[in-house]
Design a protein around this motif. Sequence first.
Motif, PDB file in Angstrom:
ATOM      1  N   ARG A  56      32.149  27.178  21.099  1.00 46.76           N
ATOM      2  CA  ARG A  56      33.289  26.292  20.838  1.00 46.76           C
ATOM      3  C   ARG A  56      33.083  25.527  19.540  1.00 46.76           C
ATOM      4  NH1 ARG A  56      34.912  21.013  21.582  1.00 46.76           N
ATOM      5  NH2 ARG A  56      37.105  20.753  22.113  1.00 46.76           N
ATOM      6  N   GLN A  57      31.887  24.992  19.335  1.00 45.75           N
ATOM      7  CA  GLN A  57      31.610  24.237  18.115  1.00 45.75           C
ATOM      8  C   GLN A  57      31.691  25.132  16.878  1.00 45.75           C
ATOM      9  OE1 GLN A  57      31.489  20.951  18.096  1.00 45.75           O
ATOM     10  NE2 GLN A  57      31.438  21.049  15.879  1.00 45.75           N
ATOM     11  N   GLU A  58      31.192  26.348  16.978  1.00 46.40           N
ATOM     12  CA  GLU A  58      31.292  27.293  15.854  1.00 46.40           C
ATOM     13  C   GLU A  58      32.752  27.612  15.550  1.00 46.40           C
ATOM     14  OE1 GLU A  58      28.953  30.677  16.932  1.00 46.40           O
ATOM     15  OE2 GLU A  58      27.072  29.541  16.859  1.00 46.40           O
ATOM     16  N   TRP A  59      33.562  27.763  16.595  1.00 42.02           N
ATOM     17  CA  TRP A  59      34.977  28.064  16.408  1.00 42.02           C
ATOM     18  C   TRP A  59      35.673  26.905  15.698  1.00 42.02           C
ATOM     19  CZ3 TRP A  59      39.717  26.131  17.950  1.00 42.02           C
ATOM     20  CH2 TRP A  59      40.796  26.996  17.814  1.00 42.02           C
ATOM     21  N   ILE A  60      35.382  25.683  16.123  1.00 44.60           N
ATOM     22  CA  ILE A  60      35.975  24.501  15.487  1.00 44.60           C
ATOM     23  C   ILE A  60      35.538  24.404  14.031  1.00 44.60           C
ATOM     24  CG2 ILE A  60      35.929  21.972  15.462  1.00 44.60           C
ATOM     25  CD1 ILE A  60      35.916  22.088  18.543  1.00 44.60           C
ATOM     26  N   GLU A  61      34.265  24.664  13.759  1.00 45.46           N
ATOM     27  CA  GLU A  61      33.780  24.602  12.381  1.00 45.46           C
ATOM     28  C   GLU A  61      34.467  25.631  11.491  1.00 45.46           C
ATOM     29  OE1 GLU A  61      29.538  24.909  12.698  1.00 45.46           O
ATOM     30  OE2 GLU A  61      29.372  22.937  13.631  1.00 45.46           O
ATOM     31  N   GLU A  62      34.705  26.813  12.033  1.00 43.84           N
ATOM     32  CA  GLU A  62      35.402  27.849  11.255  1.00 43.84           C
ATOM     33  C   GLU A  62      36.848  27.438  10.973  1.00 43.84           C
ATOM     34  OE1 GLU A  62      36.057  31.144   9.021  1.00 43.84           O
ATOM     35  OE2 GLU A  62      34.141  30.429   9.769  1.00 43.84           O
ATOM     36  N   ARG A  63      37.549  26.883  11.970  1.00 44.30           N
ATOM     37  CA  ARG A  63      38.924  26.408  11.756  1.00 44.30           C
ATOM     38  C   ARG A  63      38.945  25.277  10.733  1.00 44.30           C
ATOM     39  NH1 ARG A  63      38.593  30.101  14.721  1.00 44.30           N
ATOM     40  NH2 ARG A  63      38.657  31.035  12.675  1.00 44.30           N
ATOM     41  N   ARG A  64      37.941  24.414  10.791  1.00 41.60           N
ATOM     42  CA  ARG A  64      37.855  23.300   9.832  1.00 41.60           C
ATOM     43  C   ARG A  64      37.671  23.835   8.413  1.00 41.60           C
ATOM     44  NH1 ARG A  64      34.547  19.205  12.498  1.00 41.60           N
ATOM     45  NH2 ARG A  64      32.895  20.727  12.260  1.00 41.60           N
ATOM     46  N   ARG A  65      36.818  24.849   8.250  1.00 43.91           N
ATOM     47  CA  ARG A  65      36.626  25.464   6.917  1.00 43.91           C
ATOM     48  C   ARG A  65      37.923  26.074   6.408  1.00 43.91           C
ATOM     49  NH1 ARG A  65      31.482  26.767   8.870  1.00 43.91           N
ATOM     50  NH2 ARG A  65      32.185  28.709   9.786  1.00 43.91           N
ATOM     51  N   GLU A  66      38.621  26.783   7.278  1.00 44.41           N
ATOM     52  CA  GLU A  66      39.899  27.389   6.888  1.00 44.41           C
ATOM     53  C   GLU A  66      40.916  26.319   6.503  1.00 44.41           C
ATOM     54  OE1 GLU A  66      40.869  29.635  10.357  1.00 44.41           O
ATOM     55  OE2 GLU A  66      39.688  31.375   9.730  1.00 44.41           O
ATOM     56  N   ALA A  67      40.967  25.242   7.275  1.00 38.18           N
ATOM     57  CA  ALA A  67      41.911  24.164   6.992  1.00 38.18           C
ATOM     58  C   ALA A  67      41.605  23.530   5.642  1.00 38.18           C
ATOM     59  CB  ALA A  67      41.847  23.110   8.102  1.00 38.18           C
ATOM     60  N   ARG A  68      40.348  23.328   5.354  1.00 40.74           N
ATOM     61  CA  ARG A  68      39.974  22.752   4.054  1.00 40.74           C
ATOM     62  C   ARG A  68      40.383  23.667   2.907  1.00 40.74           C
ATOM     63  NH1 ARG A  68      34.149  21.128   6.288  1.00 40.74           N
ATOM     64  NH2 ARG A  68      34.646  19.069   7.102  1.00 40.74           N
ATOM     65  N   MET A  69      40.245  24.975   3.083  1.00 40.16           N
ATOM     66  CA  MET A  69      40.638  25.915   2.032  1.00 40.16           C
ATOM     67  C   MET A  69      42.146  25.861   1.797  1.00 40.16           C
ATOM     68  SD  MET A  69      38.201  29.266   2.464  1.00 40.16           S
ATOM     69  CE  MET A  69      38.409  29.507   4.209  1.00 40.16           C
ATOM     70  N   VAL A  70      42.917  25.769   2.870  1.00 44.40           N
ATOM     71  CA  VAL A  70      44.377  25.709   2.744  1.00 44.40           C
ATOM     72  C   VAL A  70      44.783  24.433   2.010  1.00 44.40           C
ATOM     73  CG1 VAL A  70      46.525  25.419   4.047  1.00 44.40           C
ATOM     74  CG2 VAL A  70      44.888  27.181   4.710  1.00 44.40           C
ATOM     75  N   VAL A  71      44.205  23.307   2.392  1.00 48.47           N
ATOM     76  CA  VAL A  71      44.553  22.034   1.755  1.00 48.47           C
ATOM     77  C   VAL A  71      44.116  22.033   0.288  1.00 48.47           C
ATOM     78  CG1 VAL A  71      44.086  19.550   1.763  1.00 48.47           C
ATOM     79  CG2 VAL A  71      44.603  20.727   3.899  1.00 48.47           C
ATOM     80  N   ALA A  72      42.969  22.601   0.003  1.00 52.43           N
ATOM     81  CA  ALA A  72      42.475  22.624  -1.377  1.00 52.43           C
ATOM     82  C   ALA A  72      43.374  23.454  -2.289  1.00 52.43           C
ATOM     83  CB  ALA A  72      41.051  23.161  -1.411  1.00 52.43           C
ATOM     84  N   ASP A  73      44.047  24.436  -1.736  1.00 49.83           N
ATOM     85  CA  ASP A  73      44.899  25.320  -2.531  1.00 49.83           C
ATOM     86  C   ASP A  73      46.336  25.269  -1.996  1.00 49.83           C
ATOM     87  OD1 ASP A  73      45.381  27.153  -4.569  1.00 49.83           O
ATOM     88  OD2 ASP A  73      45.002  28.878  -3.264  1.00 49.83           O
ATOM     89  N   MET A  74      46.790  24.064  -1.684  1.00 51.13           N
ATOM     90  CA  MET A  74      48.061  23.906  -0.981  1.00 51.13           C
ATOM     91  C   MET A  74      49.279  24.352  -1.778  1.00 51.13           C
ATOM     92  SD  MET A  74      48.424  19.787  -0.885  1.00 51.13           S
ATOM     93  CE  MET A  74      50.139  19.693  -0.461  1.00 51.13           C
ATOM     94  N   VAL A  75      49.192  24.410  -3.089  1.00 45.83           N
ATOM     95  CA  VAL A  75      50.362  24.843  -3.866  1.00 45.83           C
ATOM     96  C   VAL A  75      50.683  26.312  -3.615  1.00 45.83           C
ATOM     97  CG1 VAL A  75      50.071  23.096  -5.652  1.00 45.83           C
ATOM     98  CG2 VAL A  75      49.018  25.329  -5.945  1.00 45.83           C
ATOM     99  N   HIS A  76      49.729  27.065  -3.096  1.00 40.22           N
ATOM    100  CA  HIS A  76      49.945  28.485  -2.825  1.00 40.22           C
ATOM    101  C   HIS A  76      50.205  28.772  -1.346  1.00 40.22           C
ATOM    102  CE1 HIS A  76      47.697  28.680  -6.706  1.00 40.22           C
ATOM    103  NE2 HIS A  76      48.744  29.435  -6.965  1.00 40.22           N
ATOM    104  N   HIS A  77      50.404  27.725  -0.548  1.00 34.84           N
ATOM    105  CA  HIS A  77      50.638  27.902   0.889  1.00 34.84           C
ATOM    106  C   HIS A  77      51.933  27.205   1.288  1.00 34.84           C
ATOM    107  CE1 HIS A  77      46.725  29.708   1.530  1.00 34.84           C
ATOM    108  NE2 HIS A  77      46.177  28.718   0.841  1.00 34.84           N
ATOM    109  N   SER A  78      52.514  27.668   2.373  1.00 25.42           N
ATOM    110  CA  SER A  78      53.756  27.065   2.870  1.00 25.42           C
ATOM    111  C   SER A  78      53.473  25.674   3.437  1.00 25.42           C
ATOM    112  CB  SER A  78      54.359  27.943   3.968  1.00 25.42           C
ATOM    113  OG  SER A  78      53.529  27.931   5.115  1.00 25.42           O
ATOM    114  N   ASP A  79      54.518  24.854   3.471  1.00 25.53           N
ATOM    115  CA  ASP A  79      54.381  23.515   4.052  1.00 25.53           C
ATOM    116  C   ASP A  79      53.935  23.615   5.508  1.00 25.53           C
ATOM    117  OD1 ASP A  79      55.153  22.435   1.680  1.00 25.53           O
ATOM    118  OD2 ASP A  79      57.112  21.736   2.367  1.00 25.53           O
TER     119      ASP A  79
END
Length: 87
Positions: free
Chosen positions: A17-40
């Motif tokens: 569960r903790q590994e899954w949360i950490e992976e989702r957190r990494r993905e979320a950070r990538m989306v926010v860091a490059d938000m101009v290329h992602h949908s709202d």
Amino acid sequence: MSIPLPFRKPSARDRVRQEWIEERRREARMVVADMVHHSDYLVRLACNVLVQHGETPEEREDARILLVVLDAKTPGRLPAPDREGRS
């Protein structure tokens, strides 16, 4: 974020569960860091992950503020027009 209890060893399920949360957190950070290329929608989803599972209070607060900015940019659905075409 769960705090491990000192008298209990983490189970395999807890580790997965903790590994899954950490992976989702990494993905979320990538989306926010490059938000101009992602949908709202995707940026909102990423922010919600970070609001709930961010590692620091600053990260959680920054994600919450970004959600407020996104809501101001696209404030929900407009009321449906009535039969005569008025809102």
